[in-house]
Design a protein around this motif. Structure first.
Motif, mmCIF file in Angstrom:
data_model
loop_
_atom_site.group_PDB
_atom_site.id
_atom_site.type_symbol
_atom_site.label_atom_id
_atom_site.label_comp_id
_atom_site.label_asym_id
_atom_site.label_seq_id
_atom_site.Cartn_x
_atom_site.Cartn_y
_atom_site.Cartn_z
ATOM 1 N N UNK A 142 -36.190 109.697 55.040
ATOM 2 C CA UNK A 142 -34.789 109.624 55.462
ATOM 3 C C UNK A 142 -34.646 109.333 56.958
ATOM 4 N N UNK A 143 -35.774 109.334 57.669
ATOM 5 C CA UNK A 143 -35.749 109.019 59.098
ATOM 6 C C UNK A 143 -36.547 107.740 59.330
ATOM 7 N N UNK A 144 -35.902 106.595 59.396
ATOM 8 C CA UNK A 144 -36.620 105.344 59.644
ATOM 9 C C UNK A 144 -37.136 105.276 61.071
ATOM 10 N N UNK A 145 -37.908 104.250 61.381
ATOM 11 C CA UNK A 145 -38.413 104.061 62.738
ATOM 12 C C UNK A 145 -37.249 103.849 63.702
ATOM 13 N N UNK A 146 -37.491 104.208 64.968
ATOM 14 C CA UNK A 146 -36.467 104.061 66.010
ATOM 15 C C UNK A 146 -35.156 104.732 65.585
ATOM 16 N N UNK A 147 -35.265 106.006 65.224
ATOM 17 C CA UNK A 147 -34.105 106.690 64.637
ATOM 18 C C UNK A 147 -33.754 107.972 65.373
ATOM 19 N N UNK A 148 -33.814 107.962 66.696
ATOM 20 C CA UNK A 148 -33.451 109.152 67.464
ATOM 21 C C UNK A 148 -32.020 109.608 67.165
ATOM 22 N N UNK A 227 -42.668 105.899 63.892
ATOM 23 C CA UNK A 227 -42.333 106.343 65.245
ATOM 24 C C UNK A 227 -40.824 106.448 65.400
ATOM 25 N N UNK A 228 -40.360 107.653 65.669
ATOM 26 C CA UNK A 228 -38.935 107.874 65.902
ATOM 27 C C UNK A 228 -38.570 107.403 67.307
ATOM 28 N N UNK A 229 -39.441 107.688 68.272
ATOM 29 C CA UNK A 229 -39.188 107.262 69.648
ATOM 30 C C UNK A 229 -40.335 107.646 70.553
ATOM 31 N N UNK A 230 -40.541 106.855 71.605
ATOM 32 C CA UNK A 230 -41.590 107.129 72.591
ATOM 33 C C UNK A 230 -40.956 107.835 73.784
ATOM 34 N N UNK A 231 -41.703 108.704 74.465
ATOM 35 C CA UNK A 231 -41.096 109.604 75.446
ATOM 36 C C UNK A 231 -41.068 109.069 76.869
ATOM 37 N N UNK A 232 -41.601 107.873 77.106
ATOM 38 C CA UNK A 232 -41.481 107.257 78.424
ATOM 39 C C UNK A 232 -40.069 106.719 78.603
ATOM 40 N N UNK A 233 -39.690 106.451 79.852
ATOM 41 C CA UNK A 233 -38.332 105.992 80.131
ATOM 42 C C UNK A 233 -38.016 104.684 79.414
ATOM 43 N N UNK A 234 -39.019 103.809 79.345
ATOM 44 C CA UNK A 234 -38.854 102.525 78.669
ATOM 45 C C UNK A 234 -39.913 102.373 77.588
ATOM 46 N N UNK A 235 -39.712 101.409 76.704
ATOM 47 C CA UNK A 235 -40.712 101.142 75.674
ATOM 48 C C UNK A 235 -42.012 100.687 76.321
ATOM 49 N N UNK A 241 -42.392 97.282 69.710
ATOM 50 C CA UNK A 241 -41.313 97.457 68.751
ATOM 51 C C UNK A 241 -40.753 98.861 68.668
ATOM 52 N N UNK A 242 -41.413 99.824 69.327
ATOM 53 C CA UNK A 242 -40.937 101.207 69.312
ATOM 54 C C UNK A 242 -40.081 101.458 70.553
#
Length: 330
Positions: A142-148, A227-235, A241-242
């Motif tokens: 239910x949580x796709x990629x890039x889904x913050x 990957x829901x999201x990466x924790x750096x300021x930018x990709x 693609x994350x």
């Protein structure tokens, strides 16, 4: 008789000048010849761990530039405190350095009652090596990629019902800042190692995990995790693609691990600057960049003064998060 005396005076003067030259020249030659013997880099983690692998990769190449071997000395224990304390006690002669991290040089003073050294007073920055972003992963369909945004909405709809595996202190800090910044009431599940938390997430025991890009990337590539999201300021180029958490609606979110080289207090600034410049050349090599990205580290060139300012800001950031979240290691 006078001729004999004059000759004696000339001989005595020549001897004195020769002695003076012997006193001055070796020191001058040593200063010009640095390094003229092997350099020791203390890595405060066990051999084979991420920091050790990165140090050996970078400093093998650096040794070639310096025409001197660089010896990696692993002094693991107490979250990096044992090796860092040993480096802090080393003479500042340009032949011993610390391979420090966000833990040893920013967070540990807030996590431990007595780390055994003063990160701010005992070290000065030589060069940044690289950034190690964390990544929020899920196996929940239910949580796709890039889904913050979707994650935040679910957390708010069911406060503290979504478990997040946290295999390290860094993951705990990332989690605490995400919960606060995104106002997403998630539930922390602490693990002692990343392997089990990743396994539990893939097996459905927990829906989410926060771990390093290095640890998670094989499972992201195979599709076992998303990957829901990466924790750096930018990709990052490490995960094409994350999107970053900040790029997905949590402005300014930027909590990453990092590795850098530090010199013990008293190391001559000339040596620090020279070594920092050599490291810059190493990091700017395309092949070195590729190898670092392969092991989950994003190269970042940062000279000594800039690194000192960065670490000062990081110490304030990590300290504030750790205190607010009540994270402590006894």
């Amino acid at each position: 008789m006078k001729a004999v005396l004059a000759t004696g005076r000339r001989a005595a003067m020549a001897a004195m000048l020769g002695a003076a030259a012997l006193c001055v020249l070796p020191g001058a030659a040593a200063a010009q010849a640095w390094p003229d013997k092997p350099i020791r880099v203390i890595v405060p983690y066990a051999a084979g761990q991420g920091a050790d692998l990165l140090a050996r990769l970078v400093f093998q190449e650096l040794g070639k530039r310096l025409n001197q071997p660089i010896v990696i000395e692993n002094r693991a224990g107490a979250g990096g405190n044992i090796g860092s304390a040993a480096a802090a006690r080393a003479p500042g002669d340009g032949y011993t350095f610390l391979f420090g991290t966000n833990a040893t040089n920013a967070a540990n003073e807030f996590l431990y009652a007595n780390p055994g050294y003063d990160a701010a007073a005992d070290f000065s920055g030589v060069a940044m090596i690289g950034l190690l972003p964390m990544v929020i992963c899920t196996s929940d369909t239910d949580l796709p990629a890039n889904s913050v945004p979707a994650l935040i909405d679910r957390a708010r709809a069911r406060p503290n019902a979504l478990n997040v595996g946290l295999p390290s202190t860094t993951a705990q800090v990332v989690f605490a800042e995400f919960v606060k910044s995104a106002q997403a009431p998630l539930f922390a599940v602490k693990y002692k190692a990343s392997g089990q938390s990743l396994t539990d997430t893939m097996g459905g025991q927990i829906p989410l995990v926060i771990d390093t890009v290095t640890a998670a990337r094989p499972y992201l590539a195979s599709g076992k995790l998303r990957a829901v999201g990466i924790t750096s300021l930018k990709s990052s180029d490490m995960l094409p693609g994350v999107k970053s958490v900040a790029e997905q609606g949590v402005p300014g979110f930027d909590v990453v691990a990092w590795d850098a080289l530090f010199a013990p207090r008293g190391t001559p600034p000339k040596i620090v600057d020279e070594l920092g410049e050599h490291i810059r050349h190493v990091l700017e090599q395309p092949e070195m960049r590729r190898k670092m990205l392969d092991i989950g580290v994003e190269p970042l060139v940062m000279p000594p003064a800039q690194l000192d300012a960065f670490v000062k800001d990081e110490r304030q950031k990590w300290g504030a998060i750790i205190k607010a979240a009540g994270i402590r290691i006894e």
